[in-house]
Write an enzyme that holds these catalytic residues in place. Structure first.
Site, PDB file in Angstrom:
ATOM      1  CD  GLN A  60      -2.928  -1.130   2.295  1.00 31.35           C
ATOM      2  OE1 GLN A  60      -2.646  -1.800   3.281  1.00 31.35           O
ATOM      3  NE2 GLN A  60      -4.016  -0.407   2.236  1.00 31.35           N
ATOM      4  NE  ARG A 117      -0.066  -4.538  11.800  1.00 31.16           N
ATOM      5  CZ  ARG A 117      -1.231  -4.852  11.266  1.00 31.16           C
ATOM      6  NH1 ARG A 117      -2.275  -4.032  11.375  1.00 31.16           N
ATOM      7  NH2 ARG A 117      -1.370  -5.979  10.582  1.00 31.16           N
ATOM      8  CG  HIS A 162      -0.750  -6.287   5.585  1.00 36.72           C
ATOM      9  ND1 HIS A 162      -0.831  -5.560   6.760  1.00 36.72           N
ATOM     10  CD2 HIS A 162      -1.883  -5.992   4.903  1.00 36.72           C
ATOM     11  CE1 HIS A 162      -1.950  -4.853   6.775  1.00 36.72           C
ATOM     12  NE2 HIS A 162      -2.602  -5.105   5.646  1.00 36.72           N
ATOM     13  CG  ASN A 207      -3.449  -7.522   8.349  1.00 33.35           C
ATOM     14  OD1 ASN A 207      -3.516  -6.954   9.435  1.00 33.35           O
ATOM     15  ND2 ASN A 207      -4.258  -7.205   7.335  1.00 33.35           N
ATOM     16  CD  GLU A 208      -7.902  -7.024   8.131  1.00 30.87           C
ATOM     17  OE1 GLU A 208      -8.407  -6.156   8.853  1.00 30.87           O
ATOM     18  OE2 GLU A 208      -7.928  -6.969   6.885  1.00 30.87           O
ATOM     19  CG  ASN A 318      -6.436  -5.394  11.854  1.00 32.15           C
ATOM     20  OD1 ASN A 318      -5.668  -5.098  12.769  1.00 32.15           O
ATOM     21  ND2 ASN A 318      -6.015  -5.858  10.702  1.00 32.15           N
ATOM     22  CE1 TYR A 320      -9.772   0.691   9.544  1.00 33.01           C
ATOM     23  CE2 TYR A 320      -9.660  -1.692   9.697  1.00 33.01           C
ATOM     24  CZ  TYR A 320      -9.038  -0.478   9.455  1.00 33.01           C
ATOM     25  OH  TYR A 320      -7.708  -0.433   9.138  1.00 33.01           O
ATOM     26  CD  GLU A 392      -5.219  -2.832   9.642  1.00 35.25           C
ATOM     27  OE1 GLU A 392      -6.306  -2.528   9.091  1.00 35.25           O
ATOM     28  OE2 GLU A 392      -4.400  -3.623   9.157  1.00 35.25           O
ATOM     29  CD1 TRP A 441      -6.070   2.152   7.360  1.00 38.83           C
ATOM     30  CD2 TRP A 441      -4.315   0.875   7.896  1.00 38.83           C
ATOM     31  NE1 TRP A 441      -5.507   1.707   6.197  1.00 38.83           N
ATOM     32  CE2 TRP A 441      -4.430   0.921   6.495  1.00 38.83           C
ATOM     33  CE3 TRP A 441      -3.275   0.133   8.463  1.00 38.83           C
ATOM     34  CZ2 TRP A 441      -3.552   0.256   5.653  1.00 38.83           C
ATOM     35  CZ3 TRP A 441      -2.409  -0.521   7.621  1.00 38.83           C
ATOM     36  CH2 TRP A 441      -2.547  -0.467   6.225  1.00 38.83           C
ATOM     37  CD  GLU A 448      -7.610   0.929   2.349  1.00 39.27           C
ATOM     38  OE1 GLU A 448      -7.844  -0.199   2.816  1.00 39.27           O
ATOM     39  OE2 GLU A 448      -6.743   1.693   2.814  1.00 39.27           O
ATOM     40  CD1 TRP A 449      -6.346  -3.201   1.212  1.00 41.66           C
ATOM     41  CD2 TRP A 449      -4.742  -4.085  -0.048  1.00 41.66           C
ATOM     42  NE1 TRP A 449      -5.285  -3.535   2.045  1.00 41.66           N
ATOM     43  CE2 TRP A 449      -4.299  -4.079   1.297  1.00 41.66           C
ATOM     44  CE3 TRP A 449      -3.893  -4.609  -1.032  1.00 41.66           C
ATOM     45  CZ2 TRP A 449      -3.054  -4.560   1.671  1.00 41.66           C
ATOM     46  CZ3 TRP A 449      -2.644  -5.092  -0.651  1.00 41.66           C
ATOM     47  CH2 TRP A 449      -2.239  -5.064   0.693  1.00 41.66           C
ATOM     48  CG  PHE A 457      -8.657   4.414   6.110  1.00 44.75           C
ATOM     49  CD1 PHE A 457      -9.543   4.173   7.146  1.00 44.75           C
ATOM     50  CD2 PHE A 457      -8.905   3.815   4.879  1.00 44.75           C
ATOM     51  CE1 PHE A 457     -10.646   3.345   6.977  1.00 44.75           C
ATOM     52  CE2 PHE A 457     -10.005   2.992   4.691  1.00 44.75           C
ATOM     53  CZ  PHE A 457     -10.878   2.756   5.742  1.00 44.75           C
TER      54      PHE A 457
END
Length: 510
Positions: A60, A117, A162, A207-208, A318, A320, A392, A441, A448-449, A457
Site C-alpha cells: 500500500q 506497524r 500482509h 494480517n486478517e 483490526n 473499524y 488497526e 490506520w 487502499e487495495w 484513512f
C-alpha cells in the site's frame, strides 16, 4: 528462532482459511471547522508503556515494484491484469515509501509515535520464495527502516504477511490452496526472524486471514481471484519477541430483540473471529462451527492440536465498525448471506430506516464507538484476557466529488472518530481488558487495495504528483494527544491553505 510447522493441509487452513480549509460540509463534518468534546480522552488515561502508533503495509505504500531485485507479487499481477481502483490504479509507485522512508520516519518522530506497524514485502525479501535466494537489497531496505526507527525511539511492530506474496508461488502450485504454501511461509518467517529479530520484538504472522480468505477465495475481488458459490503456525522466538495474529474484527449486534437475531450475532462473532483465533489459542475450531459444518470441517490430530494450542502471545484486533446481524435460519435472506460458511447470518448497517452510525466511504463501515469496547470485551471474555493490541482502527471520509485538498486536510470527523473510539477503549481497559497498544490506520493516505487512492484513512494527505506528505488536522491532534498537551483538548482551528500545511510538515505546533 525455532519454528514449529506441520505437513498437513489442516494447519494450512489455520494459517489462512481458518485463522482465516473548508470543511466537507454539514453532511460530513457537521458544518464545524473546530473539534469540541466534553471531557476528552487524554494520553494519561492510558498506562505507562502502552504503545501508541500508526500503521501501513508494504504494497500500500512502498512502490518500487520491480526495483532492487524485487519480483512481481500477486497484487502486482492482479492489478495489472484486472485493474484496481478507479482508472485501473495500482501500487506500482504507491506512496513512494521505498525512496522516502527516511522522510516518513522523520514524520513519525515529529508526530511523537511510540510504535510503527509495517509489513515486509515477501517478494522483496524472497523474490522466488523458497525456490530462490534471499535478496540482500531487500534485507538492507528493511534493516535501514528498523535501525532508523530504533534510533528515533520508535518500536518496530512488524507484520510478516500482509496480503502480498511472490506471484511465482501462485503459478507454481496455487499459493494458499496447496499445503506447499506452508513451507514457503515458514521459510519466509524464519528469514525475517533471523534477519531482524534482534531488534524487532513484536511480530504479527498474518494480517486478517479471515478477510483474505473471504475476499481472495470466496468473493474473488482480491488475488488470486478465486470464487466460491454463490459468488462464482506458529513461531517461538529465541530473541525475546512476542508473536500474534491480527484478525478483522467487526462487532455484531442483533438486528432485533428476537432470540434468533441474538443467536445470529453470536454466530457471526464466532464464524468471523472464533474461526481465526480459536485454533491458535485452543487448538481447534469453535464447537459451534462443527455443529453447523459437521464432517466438512477438517479435524486435527492430537499432535496438531498440541502444536497450535497457545501458539500466539497476543491478539491483534483490526476494528473499524459495528453492524447488525440478522438470522437466516428461520427467515429469508439473500443468497450471498444465507451460507453455512458465514453461519447463516446476514449483516446490515440499518435498522428501521436508521443507520447504526454515521457512514464512511466504505460501504459497511460506520462510526460506532461503542463497538470497540464491545469487541474488546468479547475477546477478553472468550480468550481469558490474553494480551491485545488494537492493530488497526481508522476513519475514511465519505466520498465527495471534486474534493479540494483544503477540504481533505481539515478532517474534523477523523479527529472525532479517534477521540470517541479511544474513549471507548479506555473504558474497556478500566474494566480490566489487557490492551497494550493502539495503531491508527493509517500513517498516510495510501493505496487502499481494490479501491485505489480515493479512499483515504491517513493522518497525512499524499499529493499524487509530488508525493509530498501534507499533515491533516488529525495529525496535529494526534501529536498533541501523544504529548498530553492541553491544545489537544482545546478547539483545533481549521487549516486554511495547503501551502501553509505543507510548510508545517514537521512543525505541527502552530
Amino acid at each position: 528462532m525455532v519454528l514449529k510447522s506441520s505437513s498437513t493441509i489442516h494447519l494450512l487452513f489455520v494459517f489462512i482459511f481458518a485463522c482465516s480549509s473548508k470543511i466537507l460540509g454539514a453532511s460530513i463534518n457537521g458544518g464545524e471547522s473546530t473539534v469540541k468534546q466534553e471531557n476528552p480522552v487524554k494520553r494519561s488515561d492510558f498506562p505507562s508503556g502502552f504503545l501508541f502508533g500508526a500503521a501501513t503495509s508494504a504494497y500500500q505504500v512502498e512502490g518500487a515494484y520491480l526495483e532492487d531485485g524485487k519480483s512481481l507479487s500477486n497484487w502486482d499481477v492482479f492489478c495489472h491484469s484486472k485493474g484496481c481502483g478507479e482508472n485501473g490504479e495500482n501500487g506500482d509507485v504507491a506512496d513512494n515509501h521505498y525512496y522516502m522512508f527516511m522522510n516518513d520516519i522523520e514524520m513519525m518522530h515529529s508526530l511523537g509515535l511510540e510504535a510503527y506497524r509495517f509489513s515486509i514485502s515477501w517478494s522483496r525479501i524472497l523474490p522466488r520464495g523458497r525456490f530462490g535466494e534471499v535478496n540482500p537489497l531487500g534485507i538492507m531496505f528493511y534493516n535501514r527502516i528498523i535501525d532508523n526507527l530504533v534510533l528515533k525511539g520508535i518500536e518496530p511492530f512488524v507484520t510478516i504477511h500482509h496480503e502480498d506474496f511472490p506471484q511465482e508461488l501462485e503459478e507454481k502450485y496455487g499459493s494458499w490452496l496447496d499445503p506447499q504454501m506452508q513451507d514457503d511461509f515458514v521459510h519466509f518467517a524464519d528469514t525475517c526472524f533471523k534477519s531482524f529479530g534482534d531488534r524487532v520484538k513484536y511480530w504479527i504472522t498474518i494480517n486478517e486471514p479471515n478477510l483474505v480468505t473471504e475476499m481472495g477465495y470466496e468473493r474473488g475481488v482480491y488475488p488470486p481471484n478465486h470464487c466460491s458459490q454463490p459468488f462464482d503456525f506458529v513461531v517461538q522466538p529465541k530473541q525475546g519477541g512476542l508473536i500474534g495474529l491480527a484478525a478483522n474484527c467487526f462487532m455484531y449486534e442483533p438486528l432485533t430483540d428476537s432470540d434468533s437475531d441474538h443467536k445470529a450475532a453470536e454466530r457471526a462473532l464466532i464464524f468471523n473471529i472464533g474461526w481465526s483465533l480459536d485454533p491458535p489459542i485452543y487448538g481447534d475450531y469453535p464447537q459451534e462451527m462443527r455443529d453447523y459444518h459437521g464432517s466438512d470441517l477438517p479435524r486435527f490430530s492430537p499432535e496438531e492440536k498440541d502444536l497450535m494450542k497457545n501458539s500466539i502471545d497476543f491478539i491483534g484486533i483490526n476494528h473499524y465498525s459495528a453492524v447488525y446481524a440478522k438470522d437466516c435460519t428461520n427467515s429469508s435472506c439473500s443468497e450471498t448471506a444465507n451460507r453455512a460458511i458465514k453461519g447463516f447470518v446476514d449483516i446490515t448497517g440499518e435498522r428501521d430506516g436508521v443507520l447504526i452510525g454515521e457512514p464512511t466511504s466504505m460501504p459497511i463501515f460506520f462510526v460506532v464507538p461503542r463497538g470497540l469496547e464491545e469487541i474488546v470485551n468479547y475477546i477478553k471474555d472468550r480468550y481469558n484476557n490474553r494480551p491485545m493490541f488494537i492493530t488497526e482502527n481508522g476513519y475514511s471520509s465519505p466520498k465527495v466529488q471534486d474534493v479540494e485538498v483544503e477540504e481533505i486536510v481539515n478532517d474534523v470527523k477523523r479527529i472525532e472518530f479517534h477521540q470517541t473510539y479511544l474513549a471507548s477503549l479506555a473504558k474497556a481497559m478500566r474494566n480490566g481488558a489487557d490492551v497494550r497498544g493502539y495503531f491508527v490506520w493509517s500513517l498516510m493516505d495510501n493505496y487502499e487495495w481494490a479501491l485505489g487512492y480515493k479512499v483515504r484513512f491517513g493522518l497525512h494527505y499524499v499529493d499524487r504528483k509530488t508525493f509530498d506528505r501534507i499533515p491533516k488536522l488529525s495529525a496535529r491532534w494526534y501529536q498533541d494527544f501523544l504529548k498530553n498537551n492541553s491544545q489537544a483538548q482545546a478547539d483545533l482551528l481549521g487549516i486554511t491553505t495547503p501551502k501553509l500545511v505543507h510548510k508545517q510538515a514537521y512543525l505541527y505546533d502552530v
